[in-house]
Scaffold this motif. Structure first.
Motif, PDB file in Angstrom:
ATOM      1  N   ASN A  69       0.801  -1.233   0.000  1.00 56.63           N
ATOM      2  CA  ASN A  69       0.000   0.000   0.000  1.00 56.63           C
ATOM      3  C   ASN A  69       0.832   1.280   0.000  1.00 56.63           C
ATOM      4  N   GLU A  70       2.084   1.206  -0.418  1.00 60.20           N
ATOM      5  CA  GLU A  70       2.907   2.416  -0.503  1.00 60.20           C
ATOM      6  C   GLU A  70       2.738   3.135  -1.839  1.00 60.20           C
ATOM      7  N   ALA A  71       2.388   2.399  -2.886  1.00 59.85           N
ATOM      8  CA  ALA A  71       2.364   3.002  -4.230  1.00 59.85           C
ATOM      9  C   ALA A  71       1.264   2.376  -5.068  1.00 59.85           C
ATOM     10  N   PHE A  72       0.034   2.391  -4.524  1.00 56.54           N
ATOM     11  CA  PHE A  72      -1.071   1.731  -5.215  1.00 56.54           C
ATOM     12  C   PHE A  72      -1.274   2.297  -6.622  1.00 56.54           C
ATOM     13  N   ALA A  73      -1.300   3.619  -6.750  1.00 52.71           N
ATOM     14  CA  ALA A  73      -1.549   4.233  -8.059  1.00 52.71           C
ATOM     15  C   ALA A  73      -0.461   3.849  -9.059  1.00 52.71           C
ATOM     16  N   GLN A  74       0.787   3.778  -8.613  1.00 57.62           N
ATOM     17  CA  GLN A  74       1.880   3.387  -9.504  1.00 57.62           C
ATOM     18  C   GLN A  74       1.743   1.933  -9.934  1.00 57.62           C
ATOM     19  N   VAL A  75       1.325   1.074  -9.018  1.00 57.12           N
ATOM     20  CA  VAL A  75       1.184  -0.346  -9.342  1.00 57.12           C
ATOM     21  C   VAL A  75       0.093  -0.559 -10.380  1.00 57.12           C
ATOM     22  N   ILE A  76      -1.068   0.029 -10.179  1.00 56.57           N
ATOM     23  CA  ILE A  76      -2.155  -0.201 -11.126  1.00 56.57           C
ATOM     24  C   ILE A  76      -1.834   0.433 -12.486  1.00 56.57           C
ATOM     25  N   ALA A  77      -1.122   1.561 -12.477  1.00 54.16           N
ATOM     26  CA  ALA A  77      -0.708   2.166 -13.744  1.00 54.16           C
ATOM     27  C   ALA A  77       0.274   1.258 -14.480  1.00 54.16           C
TER      28      ALA A  77
END
Length: 220
Positions: A69-77
């Motif tokens: 949960n540190e970089a959710f937006a980066q992971v999904i992108a």
């Protein structure tokens, strides 16, 4: 599958997951989502998870820093980005927005693999009771997404989860002992799992996590 008849909201997403449905888009640029309810469902066993020996050695070497949960937006992108093996993606802008909203509500989670300050792999999914619905993963370095999956399984076991839904069986997931479950049996397992009071441990006790990963290596 069925075409969307109404606006999809995060709340509708959770109701759909609870009964075994999940959304996809036909392409990255598609404006329409549809619901899937496969006849056969891929399920990764939390008890009896198979950790291949070579990967177990890599996990023990700890080549990446693993977080949650540190970089959710980066992971999904990164999961939505085009890949060499596929010209398109089923993750469109609406799916990204919906899952990001679920993440803000505490229902969607990511596991990240870092090499220094660079995100090199990860995965994301949705939690509902004791069920975790894995959505997608990506890897920009050797074994990064596989190691992220091992850490996901360890966290789910620590948190009391009973079901890890992989949606479909694939050759990649088969190495972990993924099983194909008929729709009716899957929904029975799902109905039980969503009532389990599990908690996703984004920041577990390091010693407890290490013991769980060691247990996975021993079981593998």
């Amino acid at each position: 599958m069925s075409r969307r008849q109404m606006e999809i909201t995060p709340e509708l997403m959770l109701r759909a997951y609870r009964i075994g449905l999940f959304p996809m888009a036909e392409s990255r640029d598609a404006r329409t989502l549809y619901w899937l309810d496969p006849e056969m469902r891929g399920v990764i066993p939390l008890t009896g998870f198979h950790l291949p020996r070579r990967l177990a050695r890599r996990v023990r070497q700890a080549p990446y820093r693993i977080s949650a949960n540190e970089a959710f937006a980066q992971v999904i992108a990164a999961c939505a980005a085009p890949r060499a093996s596929s010209a398109d993606s089923w993750i469109n802008a609406e799916i990204q927005a919906l899952f990001t909203a679920l993440h803000r509500q505490g229902h969607a989670h990511s596991i990240e693999a870092w090499q220094g300050e660079v995100l090199v792999g990860g995965l994301y999914g949705v939690s509902l009771g004791g069920a975790f619905f894995g959505e997608s993963m990506f890897s920009h370095a050797d074994d990064a997404s596989k190691i992220a999956l091992v850490h996901l399984v360890a966290r789910l076991r620590l948190g009391g989860f009973t079901l890890l839904d992989a949606q479909f069986q694939t050759a990649h997931l088969a190495q972990f002992g993924t099983q194909e479950v008929p729709r009716a049996l899957y929904k029975q397992q799902l109905a039980t799992a969503v009532e389990v009071p599990a908690i996703f441990p984004a920041d577990p006790d390091p010693e407890a996590l290490a013991r769980e990963i060691a247990a996975l290596r021993a079981e593998g």
